[in-house]
Design an enzyme around this catalytic site. Structure first.
Site, PDB file in Angstrom:
ATOM      1  N   ASP A  39     -17.084   7.585  -1.180  1.00  0.00           N
ATOM      2  CA  ASP A  39     -15.787   7.440  -0.489  1.00  0.00           C
ATOM      3  C   ASP A  39     -15.480   8.803   0.137  1.00  0.00           C
ATOM      4  OD1 ASP A  39     -13.238   6.571   0.278  1.00  0.00           O
ATOM      5  OD2 ASP A  39     -12.357   6.845  -1.719  1.00  0.00           O
ATOM      6  N   CYS A  46     -16.383   2.006   0.943  1.00  0.00           N
ATOM      7  CA  CYS A  46     -15.196   1.184   1.211  1.00  0.00           C
ATOM      8  C   CYS A  46     -14.721   1.307   2.657  1.00  0.00           C
ATOM      9  CB  CYS A  46     -14.079   1.544   0.241  1.00  0.00           C
ATOM     10  SG  CYS A  46     -13.487   3.231   0.395  1.00  0.00           S
ATOM     11  N   HIS A  59      -7.471   0.961  -6.344  1.00  0.00           N
ATOM     12  CA  HIS A  59      -7.701   0.133  -5.154  1.00  0.00           C
ATOM     13  C   HIS A  59      -8.410  -1.150  -5.604  1.00  0.00           C
ATOM     14  CE1 HIS A  59      -7.934  -0.978  -1.109  1.00  0.00           C
ATOM     15  NE2 HIS A  59      -8.773  -0.103  -0.612  1.00  0.00           N
ATOM     16  N   ARG A 108       0.885  -1.182   0.000  1.00  0.00           N
ATOM     17  CA  ARG A 108       0.000   0.000   0.000  1.00  0.00           C
ATOM     18  C   ARG A 108       0.914   1.220   0.000  1.00  0.00           C
ATOM     19  NH1 ARG A 108      -5.227   1.625   3.555  1.00  0.00           N
ATOM     20  NH2 ARG A 108      -6.089   0.237   1.995  1.00  0.00           N
ATOM     21  N   ARG A 116     -13.728  -8.231   1.743  1.00  0.00           N
ATOM     22  CA  ARG A 116     -12.320  -7.956   1.446  1.00  0.00           C
ATOM     23  C   ARG A 116     -11.489  -9.211   1.712  1.00  0.00           C
ATOM     24  NH1 ARG A 116     -10.092  -2.854   1.545  1.00  0.00           N
ATOM     25  NH2 ARG A 116      -8.251  -3.998   0.908  1.00  0.00           N
ATOM     26  N   GLN A 160     -10.309  -3.669  -3.196  1.00  0.00           N
ATOM     27  CA  GLN A 160     -11.595  -3.175  -2.702  1.00  0.00           C
ATOM     28  C   GLN A 160     -12.694  -3.407  -3.739  1.00  0.00           C
ATOM     29  OE1 GLN A 160     -12.353  -1.523   0.447  1.00  0.00           O
ATOM     30  NE2 GLN A 160     -14.349  -2.130  -0.319  1.00  0.00           N
TER      31      GLN A 160
HETATM   32  N1  NVA Z   1      -9.824   7.014  -1.292  1.00  0.00           N
HETATM   33  C1  NVA Z   1      -9.469   6.554   0.027  1.00  0.00           C
HETATM   34  C2  NVA Z   1      -9.740   5.097   0.156  1.00  0.00           C
HETATM   35  C3  NVA Z   1      -9.471   4.542   1.526  1.00  0.00           C
HETATM   36  C4  NVA Z   1      -9.693   3.069   1.614  1.00  0.00           C
HETATM   37  C5  NVA Z   1      -8.004   6.847   0.294  1.00  0.00           C
HETATM   38  O1  NVA Z   1      -7.177   6.649  -0.603  1.00  0.00           O
HETATM   39  O2  NVA Z   1      -7.695   7.298   1.390  1.00  0.00           O
HETATM   40  N1   CP Z   2     -11.195   0.178   2.585  1.00  0.00           N
HETATM   41  C1   CP Z   2      -9.917   0.071   2.977  1.00  0.00           C
HETATM   42  O1   CP Z   2      -9.007  -0.153   2.202  1.00  0.00           O
HETATM   43  O2   CP Z   2      -9.738   0.205   4.319  1.00  0.00           O
HETATM   44  P1   CP Z   2      -8.352   0.408   5.069  1.00  0.00           P
HETATM   45  O3   CP Z   2      -7.789   1.731   4.640  1.00  0.00           O
HETATM   46  O4   CP Z   2      -8.702   0.359   6.524  1.00  0.00           O
HETATM   47  O5   CP Z   2      -7.419  -0.709   4.682  1.00  0.00           O
END
Ligand code: NVA
Ligand code: CP
Length: 300
Positions: free
Chosen positions: A219, A259, A129, A102, A287, A132
């Site tokens: 989101d 998400c 992502h 990540r 997930r 997800q």
């Molecule tokens: N768009 C959000 C998704 C979190 C799971 C982010 O990148 O923070």
């Molecule tokens: N939806 C998601 O990816 O959650 P986290 O940021 O908690 O991993």
């Protein structure tokens, strides 16, 4: 499938195959049927951003498959002191069987995959992502029984979630409408992909996008990395909210997905969130099942 980096790389058949494996793994998990098919395998997980779901669902999933997850915070690795991703890839390839990462840049994930010799899984970048969206498609198919022809409406930022939903949903035969404020523009790669699909609609008006939707999804207004712009975004995104009024434009039995993490009274009202909490937390659970399917496909 050698890696799982973005849905643009996958065919419809590959996505459906992963969903079928995920359904089977969920059934086995619920019925306590052991499926320790990754015994002796190690998954390295690199986190450059915070996570609850991705971290815990991969970690638990890897244990359920009989394998061993290693959680590595980028700040504890030499990467955090400037060691190139290319060298990290070559080193981890000698100890582990796959890497989940990540991070911020999609290029970093693509480089990791290009330089190492083991499968790489994207656990979220600024661009995409995919894990997800696989869970989202699984949740939609569970509830609606099929995906073909359904309309998903996404309300909010032109971010990683929107990018991956557009690609994933269109690839499996769904329609996608997106309402996003002007000045928040999609990357050309996504627009180029979507332009060939009749079922794609992009507007600045949530009330246009939501009409007859089978699924409404949203989101956060400010993703990880955008925190400094939070105050500006609260102004720009006012009105880009899933609330009762918007929901009344969608189909009567419309699902609501998020998400997570969610900011109540920003992108979604607390009322709509709680009324659809079963779907949203099923999505979070999925997930784990969806990612176990990815792990088996890449390492099994
Ligand atoms: N768009 C959000 C998704 C979190 C799971 C982010 O990148 O923070
Ligand atoms: N939806 C998601 O990816 O959650 P986290 O940021 O908690 O991993």
């Amino acid at each position: 499938m050698k890696h799982f980096l973005k849905l643009l790389d996958l065919s419809k058949e590959e996505i459906i195959e992963l969903l079928n494996i995920a359904d089977q793994l969920k059934y086995e998990h619920k019925n306590k049927i052991p499926h320790r098919r990754l015994e002796g395998k190690t998954l390295a997980m690199i986190f450059q951003k915070a996570s609850t779901r991705t971290r815990v669902s991969f970690e638990a999933g890897m244990y359920q498959l009989g394998g061993h997850p290693l959680v590595l915070s980028a700040s504890d690795l030499q990467m955090g002191r400037g060691e190139p991703i290319e060298d990290t890839a070559r080193v981890l390839s000698r100890y582990c069987d796959a890497i989940m990462i990540r991070t911020f840049s999609q290029d970093e994930v693509e480089n990791l995959a290009a330089c190492g010799t083991i499968p790489v899984i994207n656990g979220l970048t600024d661009f995409s992502h995919p894990c997800q969206i696989l869970a989202d498609l699984m949740t939609i198919r569970e509830c609606k029984k099929s995906l073909e022809g359904l309309k998903l409406c996404f309300i909010g930022d032109a971010n990683n979630m929107a990018n991956s939903l557009i690609v994933g949903c269109l690839k499996v035969g769904m329609k996608v409408s997106v309402a996003c404020p002007k000045d928040y523009e999609f990357e050309q790669t996504i627009l180029n992909f979507a332009k060939d699909y009749e079922g794609f609609e992009l507007t600045t008006d949530p009330k246009i996008a939501a009409v007859d939707a089978d699924i409404l999804e949203t989101d956060v207004w400010a993703s990880m990395g955008n925190e400094a712009e939070s105050a500006k975004r609260k102004i720009d995104f006012a009105g880009y909210q899933i609330n009762d009024e918007l929901l009344s434009l969608a189909k009567k039995d419309a699902m609501v997905l998020h998400c997570l993490p969610a900011h109540r009274e920003e992108e979604i009202t607390a009322k709509v969130f709680e009324e659809h909490a079963d779907e949203i937390f099923e999505e979070a659970e999925n997930r784990m099942h969806a990612q176990k399917a990815i792990l088996l496909k890449l390492m099994g």
